[in-house]
Design an enzyme around this catalytic site. Structure first.
Site, mmCIF file in Angstrom:
data_model
loop_
_atom_site.group_PDB
_atom_site.id
_atom_site.type_symbol
_atom_site.label_atom_id
_atom_site.label_comp_id
_atom_site.label_asym_id
_atom_site.label_seq_id
_atom_site.Cartn_x
_atom_site.Cartn_y
_atom_site.Cartn_z
ATOM 1 N N HIS A 24 3.916 72.886 81.002
ATOM 2 C CA HIS A 24 3.856 72.801 79.542
ATOM 3 C C HIS A 24 3.276 71.475 79.035
ATOM 4 O O HIS A 24 3.872 70.755 78.243
ATOM 5 C CB HIS A 24 5.186 73.168 78.862
ATOM 6 C CG HIS A 24 6.422 72.444 79.323
ATOM 7 N ND1 HIS A 24 6.552 71.093 79.275
ATOM 8 C CD2 HIS A 24 7.596 72.908 79.816
ATOM 9 C CE1 HIS A 24 7.746 70.747 79.713
ATOM 10 N NE2 HIS A 24 8.387 71.825 80.061
ATOM 11 N N HIS A 78 21.789 74.204 83.684
ATOM 12 C CA HIS A 78 20.718 73.995 82.700
ATOM 13 C C HIS A 78 20.096 75.345 82.372
ATOM 14 O O HIS A 78 19.827 76.138 83.274
ATOM 15 C CB HIS A 78 19.689 73.032 83.312
ATOM 16 C CG HIS A 78 18.564 72.636 82.416
ATOM 17 N ND1 HIS A 78 18.632 72.687 81.044
ATOM 18 C CD2 HIS A 78 17.321 72.157 82.703
ATOM 19 C CE1 HIS A 78 17.483 72.253 80.539
ATOM 20 N NE2 HIS A 78 16.672 71.938 81.512
ATOM 21 N N GLU A 80 17.114 75.978 80.920
ATOM 22 C CA GLU A 80 15.646 76.070 80.843
ATOM 23 C C GLU A 80 15.138 77.111 81.863
ATOM 24 O O GLU A 80 15.657 77.198 82.982
ATOM 25 C CB GLU A 80 15.026 74.695 81.099
ATOM 26 C CG GLU A 80 13.599 74.605 80.596
ATOM 27 C CD GLU A 80 13.058 73.174 80.570
ATOM 28 O OE1 GLU A 80 13.727 72.253 81.062
ATOM 29 O OE2 GLU A 80 11.939 73.006 80.048
ATOM 30 N N ASP A 82 12.868 77.476 83.985
ATOM 31 C CA ASP A 82 12.473 77.187 85.373
ATOM 32 C C ASP A 82 13.696 77.147 86.298
ATOM 33 O O ASP A 82 13.545 77.130 87.528
ATOM 34 C CB ASP A 82 11.648 75.892 85.496
ATOM 35 C CG ASP A 82 12.266 74.706 84.808
ATOM 36 O OD1 ASP A 82 13.105 74.892 83.905
ATOM 37 O OD2 ASP A 82 11.908 73.565 85.162
ATOM 38 N N HIS A 145 18.004 66.803 79.790
ATOM 39 C CA HIS A 145 17.207 66.528 78.621
ATOM 40 C C HIS A 145 17.303 67.603 77.541
ATOM 41 O O HIS A 145 16.557 67.547 76.554
ATOM 42 C CB HIS A 145 15.739 66.353 79.054
ATOM 43 C CG HIS A 145 15.153 67.623 79.637
ATOM 44 N ND1 HIS A 145 14.088 68.275 79.054
ATOM 45 C CD2 HIS A 145 15.498 68.367 80.688
ATOM 46 C CE1 HIS A 145 13.794 69.361 79.755
ATOM 47 N NE2 HIS A 145 14.620 69.439 80.745
ATOM 48 N N ASP A 164 18.033 68.454 86.125
ATOM 49 C CA ASP A 164 16.684 67.864 86.055
ATOM 50 C C ASP A 164 16.684 66.346 86.276
ATOM 51 O O ASP A 164 15.652 65.779 86.651
ATOM 52 C CB ASP A 164 16.053 68.176 84.689
ATOM 53 C CG ASP A 164 15.384 69.547 84.671
ATOM 54 O OD1 ASP A 164 15.059 70.072 85.745
ATOM 55 O OD2 ASP A 164 15.182 70.091 83.571
ATOM 56 N N TYR A 192 8.013 61.657 85.918
ATOM 57 C CA TYR A 192 8.975 62.630 85.408
ATOM 58 C C TYR A 192 9.825 62.003 84.299
ATOM 59 O O TYR A 192 10.011 62.597 83.230
ATOM 60 C CB TYR A 192 9.872 63.113 86.559
ATOM 61 C CG TYR A 192 10.687 64.323 86.185
ATOM 62 C CD1 TYR A 192 10.187 65.608 86.382
ATOM 63 C CD2 TYR A 192 11.939 64.190 85.616
ATOM 64 C CE1 TYR A 192 10.921 66.711 86.016
ATOM 65 C CE2 TYR A 192 12.676 65.296 85.249
ATOM 66 C CZ TYR A 192 12.170 66.551 85.457
ATOM 67 O OH TYR A 192 12.894 67.654 85.083
ATOM 68 N N HIS A 225 14.453 69.552 90.936
ATOM 69 C CA HIS A 225 13.029 69.495 91.280
ATOM 70 C C HIS A 225 12.846 68.407 92.338
ATOM 71 O O HIS A 225 13.382 67.305 92.190
ATOM 72 C CB HIS A 225 12.162 69.092 90.079
ATOM 73 C CG HIS A 225 12.151 70.065 88.947
ATOM 74 N ND1 HIS A 225 11.532 71.286 89.020
ATOM 75 C CD2 HIS A 225 12.659 69.986 87.691
ATOM 76 C CE1 HIS A 225 11.667 71.919 87.853
ATOM 77 N NE2 HIS A 225 12.357 71.151 87.043
#
Lengths: 403, 54
Positions: A24, A78, A80, A82, A145, A164, A192, A225
């Protein structure tokens, strides 16, 4: 691909996305991984899932350890996509007894997947729950975040599953910090932080001091990640302290100049501002927006105490390439840094004022003077540009003396 | 009125004693007197997402 056995009855499920290059709007030149974790015991527990589209790889790896239907609990750290993109499929396959998550995460998960009948079990910050031989100490880490972001600390193992935070976009064959090149690992981690966590640096600072006061012993950090930090988890915690800090004296004499140019006039101005800053002992990077990705420019800005942006005036406004960068930077809020604006113009010269508006909203402390030069800078004009660089350096000095 | 208000999204607490320096809100400003366009300094949501602190 194989799951990674971290220790007895604890595995990483590292779904590897070798091909992604644009996350993104953040450039990921080396792909990324979406890591989930699986603990076996009285209650087999899955921490997070992976991105939609990686179902075969994800459930394939789990099946090498246990049958998905034998998983009892899911923990969602989380929302999100992903990390939660395979949650619907996971719930169908696993039929979990409980899905542990924070109240903020439950709201976000419902707003993503529109399932209100899943067996949600709300966990509060600091609450502990047992998954058999292991105890999960749950930490809400709001805005690190997203509002729903959480950590799961495995108490007996002293392992932090950090969602994250402490992650990096890097698909590597190494699974641990001691299996990859350290300089490259830190470079990816810094990028990151600059592109994902920087707006929430004050929250990161608070969280780090809270964790320090809890005296949690952390043997390993397992992010969602990239690689796991087992050799030196303290190194990334210390880096986060450094990157979160707004103290310019810590960053020192480092500046980033970014710009676009039409006929090389704004470029010449950038070169002379560079000379001024360099004459005051600054380490300066010049980044032409046409050849540097916005997320790489942001990474340089993270370390800088002075940020200078330039655009020629095009059709009574800023160049769209520069507004792209400034819009991106405004959202990431590199606040407290010293800022400067410059640009060449033909007759009206609106661009520099527009830059200053973006930079003010980004929280930069702007030099009162903005530098505009008509058409092509003369030698005298370039002296003014060099002096502008010196003034920026002086403002840095006066700011750190006042701090 | 010195009631603190908490952002239901990110957990930020507005303390009237401190105001909000970045938005030019002076210390001593009650939550009710914040301008309608004031937003949470952490996550950016509006006043309607705030609740009185417990």
């Amino acid at each position: 691909m194989e799951p990674v056995k971290i220790k007895e009855n604890l595995y990483q499920i590292p779904v590897t996305d070798w091909n992604v290059r644009d996350f993104h709007g953040y450039s990921v030149y080396n792909g990324t991984t979406y890591n989930a974790y699986l603990s076996l015991g009285e209650k087999n527990t899955l921490f997070d899932t992976a991105k939609k589209g990686f179902s075969e790889e994800f459930f394939g790896m789990i099946s090498k350890i246990i049958e998905p239907k034998d998983i009892d609990y899911i923990v969602v750290n989380h929302a999100e996509p992903d990390h939660s993109g395979l949650l619907t499929e996971a719930v169908e396959k696993i039929k979990p007894e409980k899905i542990f998550l924070s109240s903020a995460c439950q709201k976000a998960i419902i707003d993503h997947y529109h399932k209100t009948d899943w067996p949600f079990e709300i966990v509060k910050d600091g609450q502990e729950f047992s998954i058999g031989s292991r105890t999960v100490h749950f930490l809400e880490t709001r805005m690190l975040h997203w509002p729903d972001s959480c950590f799961s600390y495995l108490k007996e193992d002293e392992i932090l599953i950090s969602s994250d935070a402490f992650g990096h976009h890097w698909a590597s064959s190494g699974r641990y910090d001691d299996e990859v090149d350290n300089a490259e690992l830190m470079r990816h981690s810094k990028k990151y932080f600059a592109n994902i966590l920087l707006p929430y640096a004050p929250m990161a600072e608070k969280l780090l001091s809270k964790v320090a006061s809890m005296n949690l012993s952390i043997k390993m950090i397992c992010p969602d990640h990239g690689v796991m930090w087992r050799k030196d988890p303290v190194s990334i915690i210390n880096k986060y302290k450094e990157w979160s800090s707004k103290d310019l004296s810590l960053k020192g004499k480092k500046a980033t100049i970014f710009y676009d140019t039409m006929w090389h006039s704004t470029e010449k101005m950038a070169d002379s501002i560079f000379d001024g800053l360099k004459s005051k002992g600054f380490d300066v990077d010049i980044m032409n927006i046409r050849v540097n990705h916005r997320s790489d420019i942001m990474t340089q800005i993270l370390d800088s105490s002075v940020v200078v942006a330039g655009s020629p005036t095009l059709n009574n406004g800023i160049m769209p390439t520069v507004s792209d960068m400034l819009c991106y930077m405004r959202g990431l809020k590199p606040s407290g840094k010293i800022g400067g604006c410059f640009g060449s113009y033909g007759w009206s010269g609106e661009a520099v004022k527009e830059i200053s508006e973006y930079m003010t909203k980004a929280g930069l402390k702007l030099l009162d003077e903005q530098l505009k030069i008509k058409y092509v800078p003369s030698n005298e004009d370039l002296v003014l540009c060099k002096e502008y660089g010196i003034k920026l350096a002086d403002k840095f000095e006066s700011t750190i003396q006042g701090e | 009125m010195d009631t603190k208000f908490v952002c239901s999204i990110c957990g930020y607490e507005y303390d009237p004693a401190n105001g909000d320096d970045n938005a030019d809100i002076a210390p001593g400003t009650p939550f009710e007197n914040l301008p309608d366009d004031w937003v949470c300094p952490v996550c950016g949501v509006g006043k309607d997402q705030f609740e009185p602190a417990e």
